[in-house]
Design an enzyme around this catalytic site. Structure first.
Site, PDB file in Angstrom:
ATOM      1  N   ASP A 150      -3.136  13.700  -1.798  1.00 51.91           N
ATOM      2  CA  ASP A 150      -2.585  13.063  -2.994  1.00 51.91           C
ATOM      3  C   ASP A 150      -1.086  12.852  -2.817  1.00 51.91           C
ATOM      4  OD1 ASP A 150      -2.537  11.990  -5.515  1.00 51.91           O
ATOM      5  OD2 ASP A 150      -2.540  13.908  -6.561  1.00 51.91           O
ATOM      6  N   ASN A 188     -11.831   5.813  -8.032  1.00 49.34           N
ATOM      7  CA  ASN A 188     -10.783   4.949  -7.477  1.00 49.34           C
ATOM      8  C   ASN A 188     -11.107   3.469  -7.622  1.00 49.34           C
ATOM      9  OD1 ASN A 188      -9.748   7.092  -4.701  1.00 49.34           O
ATOM     10  ND2 ASN A 188      -9.018   6.960  -6.776  1.00 49.34           N
TER      11      ASN A 188
HETATM   12  C1  FPP Z   1      -3.889   9.518  -3.071  1.00 47.99           C
HETATM   13  O1  FPP Z   1      -2.602   9.028  -3.305  1.00 47.99           O
HETATM   14  C2  FPP Z   1      -4.473   8.964  -1.876  1.00 47.99           C
HETATM   15  C3  FPP Z   1      -5.560   8.118  -1.815  1.00 47.99           C
HETATM   16  C4  FPP Z   1      -6.311   7.683  -2.973  1.00 47.99           C
HETATM   17  C5  FPP Z   1      -6.047   7.549  -0.581  1.00 47.99           C
HETATM   18  C6  FPP Z   1      -6.102   8.431   0.588  1.00 47.99           C
HETATM   19  C7  FPP Z   1      -5.958   7.582   1.774  1.00 47.99           C
HETATM   20  C8  FPP Z   1      -5.220   7.878   2.850  1.00 47.99           C
HETATM   21  C9  FPP Z   1      -4.524   9.154   3.042  1.00 47.99           C
HETATM   22  C10 FPP Z   1      -5.026   6.883   3.914  1.00 47.99           C
HETATM   23  C11 FPP Z   1      -6.068   6.701   4.881  1.00 47.99           C
HETATM   24  C12 FPP Z   1      -7.145   7.687   4.975  1.00 47.99           C
HETATM   25  C13 FPP Z   1      -8.070   7.618   5.938  1.00 47.99           C
HETATM   26  C14 FPP Z   1      -9.133   8.615   6.025  1.00 47.99           C
HETATM   27  C15 FPP Z   1      -8.010   6.556   6.909  1.00 47.99           C
HETATM   28  P1  FPP Z   1      -2.274   8.272  -4.660  1.00 47.99           P
HETATM   29  O2  FPP Z   1      -2.245   6.823  -4.391  1.00 47.99           O
HETATM   30  O3  FPP Z   1      -3.207   8.704  -5.723  1.00 47.99           O
HETATM   31  O4  FPP Z   1      -0.823   8.818  -4.921  1.00 47.99           O
HETATM   32  P2  FPP Z   1      -0.087   8.958  -6.327  1.00 47.99           P
HETATM   33  O5  FPP Z   1      -0.871   9.977  -7.127  1.00 47.99           O
HETATM   34  O6  FPP Z   1       1.271   9.440  -5.943  1.00 47.99           O
HETATM   35  O7  FPP Z   1      -0.082   7.605  -6.960  1.00 47.99           O
END
Ligand code: FPP
Length: 270
Positions: free
Chosen positions: A35, A83
Site C-alpha cells: 500500500d 479495486n
Molecule cells: C496500493 O497503492 C497498491 C496497489 C493497489 C497496486 C499494487 C501494485 C504494485 C505494487 C505494482 C505491481 C505489482 C505487481 C505484482 C506487478 P495505492 O494506490 O492504494 O496507494 P495509496 O493508498 O497511497 O493511494
C-alpha cells in the site's frame, strides 16, 4: 543460534539484519498488503501510475530477498476485487499492463531463484490476455521447487469464502448428497484458494494503515501483524528482514496462556 552461512546475493544492509535473525525460526509464509503507491507519487508531484511503476522495484527486491533466505511462501496483495470499482478505468488498465510486463520481464529472475508462481482470486473475471499471460508464467515456473510466490489478483477474502462454501456444497452433492456434508475447519481450508499454502505466520502492511482490507481473513486468524510507515515503492528486502526480526521478538500464543512447548523448543534451539 548458528548461521551455517550467509545466503548468497544479500546486500550489506540485508546481511547485517540477517545475521541478527534466528534462521531456524523464519516464518514459513509471509503475506504482504502493498500500500502507498499513490501517496509515494503524490509526494513527488507525479501521477499515481508512477507510484505503481516504482512499486515493481519493491516487488522485485522483496521477492528475491525472501527467496534467497529460504522463506517457503510469500503472498502479495496486488489487486483487490474492490479495486475494479473504486479506481479510474485508466489506472486499472495501467495496473493490468504493468502486471503483464512484470510477468514477462521477471520470469528469468523467478526461474533463477527457483520460485514457483501461483495466483489467488477470481482469475476468470480478468481480461483474456491477462489470464493468458498469468497462465504462461505459472506454467513456466511450475517445476521450480523453491519459494511459492502467490499473487492475489482480483482477490477478496469474502468472495474466497463464498467460493469455498459453494465448492464444498457441490463436492458433497457429487459424493453421495448434501445430507452427508460435514463441515469443519480442515474442510473449509481445503476449499480455499490458498489450499496449496500453510496459513501465513505474519502479515505486513506498508504505508501505516491498520486494516486487513478483505485480505486472507480466514488464513490470518493467528498471524502476527506488522505495520510499517514505509510506502510500498520504498520497501526493500532489508525492510522485509526488519519485519522478520520484529516477528522473532514476539511471542506467539495461539490463544493459549503461553506457547510453552514452542518456547521450550526455541530455548533448545538457541
Ligand atoms: C496500493 O497503492 C497498491 C496497489 C493497489 C497496486 C499494487 C501494485 C504494485 C505494487 C505494482 C505491481 C505489482 C505487481 C505484482 C506487478 P495505492 O494506490 O492504494 O496507494 P495509496 O493508498 O497511497 O493511494
Amino acid at each position: 543460534m548458528s548461521h551455517a552461512k550467509l545466503p548468497a546475493g544479500l546486500d550489506r544492509k540485508e546481511a547485517e539484519i540477517y545475521l541478527g535473525l534466528n534462521p531456524d525460526r523464519l516464518p514459513k509464509h509471509i503475506a504482504i498488503i502493498m500500500d502507498g503507491n499513490g501517496r509515494w507519487a503524490r509526494r513527488r508531484h507525479l501521477p499515481r501510475i508512477a507510484g505503481h511503476r516504482a512499486g515493481v522495484a519493491a516487488v522485485r527486491s522483496t521477492v528475491e530477498t525472501a527467496a534467497r533466505i529460504g522463506i517457503p511462501a510469500l503472498t502479495l496483495y496486488a489487486f483487490s476485487e474492490e479495486n475494479w470499482k473504486k479506481r479510474p478505468r485508466t489506472e486499472v488498465n495501467f495496473l493490468m499492463r504493468l502486471l503483464q510486463r512484470y510477468l514477462r520481464q521477471e520470469l528469468p529472475t523467478l526461474n533463477r531463484n527457483n520460485i514457483r508462481l501461483e495466483y489467488i482470486g477470481r482469475e476468470r473475471e480478468l481480461a483474456p490476455e491477462v489470464q493468458e499471460r498469468m497462465q504462461w508464467a505459472r506454467e513456466a515456473t511450475a517445476d521450480n521447487t523453491g519459494m511459492v510466490l502467490t499473487l492475489a489478483l482480483n482477490y477478496s477474502a469474502r468472495s474466497e469464502l463464498v467460493d469455498a462454501f459453494n465448492s464444498l456444497v457441490q463436492a458433497a452433492a457429487r459424493n453421495g448428497g448434501i445430507k452427508h456434508l460435514q463441515v469443519d475447519e480442515d474442510a473449509i481450508s481445503r476449499h480455499l484458494y490458498t489450499r496449496h499454502l500453510p496459513d501465513p505466520d505474519m502479515v505486513v502492511r506498508t504505508s501505516g494503515e491498520m486494516r486487513l482490507s478483505n485480505f486472507l481473513l480466514w488464513q490470518l486468524a493467528y498471524a502476527e501483524i506488522f505495520v510499517t510507515e514505509t510506502l510500498w515503492p520504498d520497501f526493500r528486502g532489508s525492510h522485509l528482514l526488519g519485519a522478520i526480526a520484529e516477528y522473532q521478538k514476539r511471542e506467539r500464543r495461539y490463544g493459549g496462556l503461553n506457547d510453552l512447548a514452542g518456547e521450550a523448543g526455541r530455548v533448545a534451539e538457541r
